[in-house]
Design a protein around this motif. Structure first.
Motif, PDB file in Angstrom:
ATOM      1  N   LEU A  13      56.446   5.436 -28.036  1.00  0.00           N
ATOM      2  CA  LEU A  13      56.045   5.646 -29.338  1.00  0.00           C
ATOM      3  C   LEU A  13      56.284   7.184 -29.882  1.00  0.00           C
ATOM      4  CD1 LEU A  13      52.623   3.624 -29.776  1.00  0.00           C
ATOM      5  CD2 LEU A  13      54.925   3.131 -30.160  1.00  0.00           C
ATOM      6  N   PHE A  21      53.565  11.370 -32.299  1.00  0.00           N
ATOM      7  CA  PHE A  21      53.810  10.202 -32.754  1.00  0.00           C
ATOM      8  C   PHE A  21      55.389  10.390 -33.433  1.00  0.00           C
ATOM      9  CE2 PHE A  21      49.329   9.768 -33.515  1.00  0.00           C
ATOM     10  CZ  PHE A  21      49.015   8.848 -32.749  1.00  0.00           C
ATOM     11  N   GLU A  23      57.264   8.571 -36.087  1.00  0.00           N
ATOM     12  CA  GLU A  23      57.052   7.363 -37.245  1.00  0.00           C
ATOM     13  C   GLU A  23      58.004   6.301 -37.250  1.00  0.00           C
ATOM     14  OE1 GLU A  23      55.806   7.742 -41.566  1.00  0.00           O
ATOM     15  OE2 GLU A  23      54.486   8.546 -40.581  1.00  0.00           O
ATOM     16  N   VAL A  26      57.563   4.031 -34.489  1.00  0.00           N
ATOM     17  CA  VAL A  26      56.199   3.001 -34.665  1.00  0.00           C
ATOM     18  C   VAL A  26      56.409   2.232 -35.831  1.00  0.00           C
ATOM     19  CG1 VAL A  26      53.814   2.964 -35.240  1.00  0.00           C
ATOM     20  CG2 VAL A  26      54.918   4.939 -33.904  1.00  0.00           C
ATOM     21  N   ASN A  77      45.690   6.589 -30.757  1.00  0.00           N
ATOM     22  CA  ASN A  77      47.001   6.046 -30.906  1.00  0.00           C
ATOM     23  C   ASN A  77      46.978   4.587 -31.641  1.00  0.00           C
ATOM     24  OD1 ASN A  77      48.608   7.891 -29.490  1.00  0.00           O
ATOM     25  ND2 ASN A  77      48.587   6.837 -27.529  1.00  0.00           N
ATOM     26  N   VAL A  81      48.505   3.710 -35.192  1.00  0.00           N
ATOM     27  CA  VAL A  81      49.625   2.455 -34.999  1.00  0.00           C
ATOM     28  C   VAL A  81      49.231   1.490 -35.888  1.00  0.00           C
ATOM     29  CG1 VAL A  81      50.847   0.879 -33.624  1.00  0.00           C
ATOM     30  CG2 VAL A  81      50.743   3.289 -32.806  1.00  0.00           C
TER      31      VAL A  81
END
Length: 234
Positions: A13, A21, A23, A26, A77, A81
């Protein structure tokens, strides 16, 4: 498969950044999962914490405390998410095996299954709530508890190999193998505790690369280029 548990690696991810992250990555996962939800498939998710913390490599921190930090990394996380999933139009719930004030709800099988039947994506954060157990183990445990049809194991590598393909360019990729082979050859698909849980409870796994285009949807629909880990019916 009508009910699946999707395991996402934290590192996958994070994308090319390898931490935090990405994005776009995700959001891409979220759009794939929404397609599954729209088609009537129930989805639960476990996310590793490796994009924030790998405490087992530290010799300066007590193992119990290191594992607790890792559990909190998975909570971060899942909350992140989960919000991306909500942004693309899904209902979600984050469950933990310990109290996190108003951040999450306390895990129970009944709550999880009820949420799944209501078309919510259920995130299992915080591992098992105990040290010395990995997110591999919590993945298999939760899959068994919610009576999932199988585990989708989305990794940075596109399947199971007989050796590390990053080190050995001649590593052989398996199309299919048994969980007994995984255990006997110590292939490290999931850790040993998780592997034995899979074997004893006949929980199959599909291992594939998250970075491949539309990989989650393709895996469910049988357009699968990863490794199928099967369990004996005897």
């Amino acid at each position: 498969m009508k009910r699946v548990l999707l395991k996402l690696s934290g590192e996958a991810l994070a994308g090319e950044k390898k931490t935090g992250f990405d994005e776009m990555t995700v959001t891409g996962v979220a759009r794939q999962v929404k397609q599954l939800i729209d088609e009537g498939i129930e989805v639960a998710i476990v996310i590793g914490g490796g994009n924030f913390w790998r405490g087992r490599t530290s010799e300066t921190i007590d193992r119990t405390k290191a594992d607790q930090i890792g559990m909190l990394a998975t909570v971060m996380n899942c909350i992140y998410v989960s919000e991306i999933f909500r942004y693309v139009g899904m209902e979600t719930e984050v469950l933990t095996p310990f109290l996190c004030s108003s951040f999450t709800e306390l895990f129970s099988k009944d709550r999880a299954v009820k949420g799944l039947t209501e078309k919510k994506v259920i995130f299992f954060a915080g591992g098992t709530g105990h040290p010395y157990f990995s997110t591999d183990t919590s993945t298999v445990l939760r899959a068994i508890e919610i009576e999932a049809d199988g585990i989708l194991l989305a990794k940075a590598v596109d399947g199971v190999y007989d050796s590390d393909p990053k080190i050995n360019p001649n590593a052989k990729k398996y199309d299919e193998l048994s969980i007994q082979d995984v255990i006997d050859q110590k292939l490290g698909v999931v850790d040993m505790t998780a592997s034995i849980l899979c074997m004893e409870n006949k929980m199959p796994m599909l291992v594939f690369g998250l970075e491949e285009e539309n990989s989650i949807v393709n895996t469910i629909k049988g357009k699968f280029s990863g490794t199928k880990v099967v369990v004996s019916e005897t």
